[in-house]
Design an enzyme around this catalytic site. Structure first.
Site, PDB file in Angstrom:
ATOM      1  N   GLY A  12      33.225   6.081 -34.079  1.00 40.86           N
ATOM      2  CA  GLY A  12      33.277   5.785 -35.501  1.00 40.86           C
ATOM      3  C   GLY A  12      34.556   6.195 -36.202  1.00 40.86           C
ATOM      4  O   GLY A  12      34.532   6.498 -37.400  1.00 40.86           O
ATOM      5  N   SER A  13      35.694   6.145 -35.500  1.00 38.65           N
ATOM      6  CA  SER A  13      36.929   6.558 -36.189  1.00 38.65           C
ATOM      7  C   SER A  13      37.288   5.580 -37.301  1.00 38.65           C
ATOM      8  O   SER A  13      37.767   6.003 -38.366  1.00 38.65           O
ATOM      9  CB  SER A  13      38.086   6.715 -35.192  1.00 38.65           C
ATOM     10  OG  SER A  13      38.513   5.470 -34.680  1.00 38.65           O
ATOM     11  N   ASN A  14      37.050   4.289 -37.102  1.00 35.42           N
ATOM     12  CA  ASN A  14      37.288   3.335 -38.189  1.00 35.42           C
ATOM     13  C   ASN A  14      36.321   3.575 -39.348  1.00 35.42           C
ATOM     14  O   ASN A  14      36.714   3.519 -40.517  1.00 35.42           O
ATOM     15  CB  ASN A  14      37.151   1.901 -37.679  1.00 35.42           C
ATOM     16  CG  ASN A  14      38.423   1.397 -37.022  1.00 35.42           C
ATOM     17  OD1 ASN A  14      39.431   1.174 -37.694  1.00 35.42           O
ATOM     18  ND2 ASN A  14      38.386   1.232 -35.705  1.00 35.42           N
ATOM     19  N   ARG A  65      16.107  -9.307 -28.868  1.00 38.65           N
ATOM     20  CA  ARG A  65      17.167  -9.171 -29.872  1.00 38.65           C
ATOM     21  C   ARG A  65      16.613  -9.324 -31.291  1.00 38.65           C
ATOM     22  O   ARG A  65      17.017  -8.624 -32.214  1.00 38.65           O
ATOM     23  CB  ARG A  65      18.262 -10.223 -29.609  1.00 38.65           C
ATOM     24  CG  ARG A  65      19.635  -9.810 -30.075  1.00 38.65           C
ATOM     25  CD  ARG A  65      20.679 -10.823 -29.636  1.00 38.65           C
ATOM     26  NE  ARG A  65      21.110 -10.674 -28.268  1.00 38.65           N
ATOM     27  CZ  ARG A  65      22.089  -9.850 -27.887  1.00 38.65           C
ATOM     28  NH1 ARG A  65      22.721  -9.115 -28.774  1.00 38.65           N
ATOM     29  NH2 ARG A  65      22.427  -9.767 -26.620  1.00 38.65           N
ATOM     30  N   ILE A  92      26.031  -7.998 -30.028  1.00 34.12           N
ATOM     31  CA  ILE A  92      26.203  -9.343 -30.582  1.00 34.12           C
ATOM     32  C   ILE A  92      25.016  -9.640 -31.488  1.00 34.12           C
ATOM     33  O   ILE A  92      23.860  -9.412 -31.115  1.00 34.12           O
ATOM     34  CB  ILE A  92      26.324 -10.380 -29.442  1.00 34.12           C
ATOM     35  CG1 ILE A  92      27.643 -10.158 -28.700  1.00 34.12           C
ATOM     36  CG2 ILE A  92      26.234 -11.799 -29.993  1.00 34.12           C
ATOM     37  CD1 ILE A  92      27.822 -11.039 -27.481  1.00 34.12           C
ATOM     38  N   ASN A 107      34.271  -7.620 -39.831  1.00 31.37           N
ATOM     39  CA  ASN A 107      34.367  -6.996 -38.510  1.00 31.37           C
ATOM     40  C   ASN A 107      35.825  -6.689 -38.218  1.00 31.37           C
ATOM     41  O   ASN A 107      36.720  -7.399 -38.667  1.00 31.37           O
ATOM     42  CB  ASN A 107      33.841  -7.967 -37.433  1.00 31.37           C
ATOM     43  CG  ASN A 107      33.934  -7.372 -36.030  1.00 31.37           C
ATOM     44  OD1 ASN A 107      33.577  -6.214 -35.812  1.00 31.37           O
ATOM     45  ND2 ASN A 107      34.425  -8.151 -35.074  1.00 31.37           N
ATOM     46  N   HIS A 109      38.361  -6.348 -34.970  1.00 29.39           N
ATOM     47  CA  HIS A 109      38.428  -6.698 -33.556  1.00 29.39           C
ATOM     48  C   HIS A 109      39.813  -6.308 -33.032  1.00 29.39           C
ATOM     49  O   HIS A 109      40.820  -6.607 -33.672  1.00 29.39           O
ATOM     50  CB  HIS A 109      38.191  -8.200 -33.380  1.00 29.39           C
ATOM     51  CG  HIS A 109      38.236  -8.630 -31.952  1.00 29.39           C
ATOM     52  ND1 HIS A 109      37.189  -8.392 -31.083  1.00 29.39           N
ATOM     53  CD2 HIS A 109      39.205  -9.239 -31.232  1.00 29.39           C
ATOM     54  CE1 HIS A 109      37.528  -8.847 -29.882  1.00 29.39           C
ATOM     55  NE2 HIS A 109      38.732  -9.368 -29.947  1.00 29.39           N
ATOM     56  N   GLU A 174      44.574   0.047 -36.774  1.00 30.93           N
ATOM     57  CA  GLU A 174      43.244  -0.316 -37.308  1.00 30.93           C
ATOM     58  C   GLU A 174      42.891   0.602 -38.473  1.00 30.93           C
ATOM     59  O   GLU A 174      42.308   0.167 -39.474  1.00 30.93           O
ATOM     60  CB  GLU A 174      42.173  -0.197 -36.214  1.00 30.93           C
ATOM     61  CG  GLU A 174      42.319  -1.197 -35.093  1.00 30.93           C
ATOM     62  CD  GLU A 174      41.183  -1.088 -34.075  1.00 30.93           C
ATOM     63  OE1 GLU A 174      40.030  -0.885 -34.481  1.00 30.93           O
ATOM     64  OE2 GLU A 174      41.469  -1.212 -32.865  1.00 30.93           O
TER      65      GLU A 174
HETATM   66  C1  GAR Z   1      37.889  -0.234 -32.230  1.00 27.02           C
HETATM   67  O1  GAR Z   1      39.080  -0.363 -31.477  1.00 27.02           O
HETATM   68  C2  GAR Z   1      37.386  -1.601 -32.650  1.00 27.02           C
HETATM   69  O2  GAR Z   1      38.415  -2.507 -32.955  1.00 27.02           O
HETATM   70  C3  GAR Z   1      36.655  -2.028 -31.418  1.00 27.02           C
HETATM   71  O3  GAR Z   1      35.996  -0.861 -30.962  1.00 27.02           O
HETATM   72  C4  GAR Z   1      36.757   0.279 -31.344  1.00 27.02           C
HETATM   73  C5  GAR Z   1      35.842   1.239 -32.069  1.00 27.02           C
HETATM   74  O4  GAR Z   1      36.461   2.469 -32.301  1.00 27.02           O
HETATM   75  N1  GAR Z   1      35.720  -3.071 -31.709  1.00 27.02           N
HETATM   76  C6  GAR Z   1      35.360  -4.005 -30.829  1.00 27.02           C
HETATM   77  O5  GAR Z   1      35.772  -4.047 -29.700  1.00 27.02           O
HETATM   78  C7  GAR Z   1      34.361  -5.009 -31.374  1.00 27.02           C
HETATM   79  N2  GAR Z   1      34.108  -6.035 -30.397  1.00 27.02           N
HETATM   80  P1  GAR Z   1      35.853   3.479 -33.372  1.00 27.02           P
HETATM   81  O6  GAR Z   1      34.371   3.669 -33.049  1.00 27.02           O
HETATM   82  O7  GAR Z   1      36.618   4.745 -33.150  1.00 27.02           O
HETATM   83  O8  GAR Z   1      36.064   2.906 -34.728  1.00 27.02           O
END
Ligand code: GAR
Length: 195
Positions: A12-14, A65, A92, A107, A109, A174
């Site tokens: 969850g850094s983002n 799902r 998904i 989102n 990516h 990001e």
């Molecule tokens: C991030 O790099 C994000 O872009 C990617 O997962 C990572 C999550 O990092 N997302 C995907 O690949 C979506 N298909 P985080 O948990 O540290 O934010």
């Protein structure tokens, strides 16, 4: 004030950067961080920042799902979000779920879409001999990783890069990109952000 729910699957850094950005005169506030993995490290981090959290394990819904999404919808709808941010959410979503929030679900990516939707983006960019990699924030539509682009950040691919070194360089961008795109989106600003 816009209400923002954030869906995560991992560290969850983002998500943390998004939550930390929503203070002061920012037009949005975080109302929920939810995960498909009760062990996701980001849940404790969000709780530590005072954000309500919810966990709905997809493992409780094998081959179901629709059942998983119905369970996820409960805390999500209770939080009454105006905007949903997927931030490292690795499930998904069905077309039905996506359509419910179409136009207000974002989102991030880790590629320069439309290049490399799906997984292993950094390895694929290196293998292709690309000069640049990056990340994209886009609106979520039923087709995977292909909705309208709201912002992109670019980084060089350097000699000797591995998927890991490249991922770290992209992730740092990001963390700049997503909060700025969310701020603009919540404020109703149009246009594609290029970092
Ligand atoms: C991030 O790099 C994000 O872009 C990617 O997962 C990572 C999550 O990092 N997302 C995907 O690949 C979506 N298909 P985080 O948990 O540290 O934010």
């Amino acid at each position: 004030m816009k209400r923002v729910a954030i869906l995560i699957s991992g560290g969850g850094s983002n998500m943390l950067r998004l939550v930390e950005s929503m203070t002061g005169d920012h037009p949005a506030r975080p109302v929920l961080v939810a995960s498909n993995d009760p062990q996701a490290a980001g849940l404790a981090r969000a709780a530590g920042l005072g954000v309500p959290t919810a966990a709905v394990s997809h493992r409780d819904f094998p081959r179901d799902r629709a059942g998983f999404e119905a369970a996820l919808l409960e805390p999500l709808l209770a939080a009454r979000p105006d905007i949903i941010c997927l931030a490292g959410f690795m499930r998904i979503l069905t077309a039905g779920f996506v359509r419910r929030f179409e136009g207000r679900m974002l989102n991030i990516h880790p590629s320069l879409l439309p290049k490399y939707p799906g997984l292993d983006t950094h390895a694929r960019a290196i293998a292709a001999g690309d000069a640049q990699a990056g990340a994209t924030v886009h609106l979520v539509t039923p087709e995977l990783d292909s909705g309208p682009i709201l912002g992109q950040a670019r980084v060089p691919i350097l000699p000797g890069d591995t998927p890991e070194t490249l991922a770290a360089r992209v992730l740092a961008q990001e963390h700049r990109l997503y909060p700025e795109v969310l701020r603009r989106f919540a404020a109703g600003e149009n246009g594609v952000l290029e970092l």
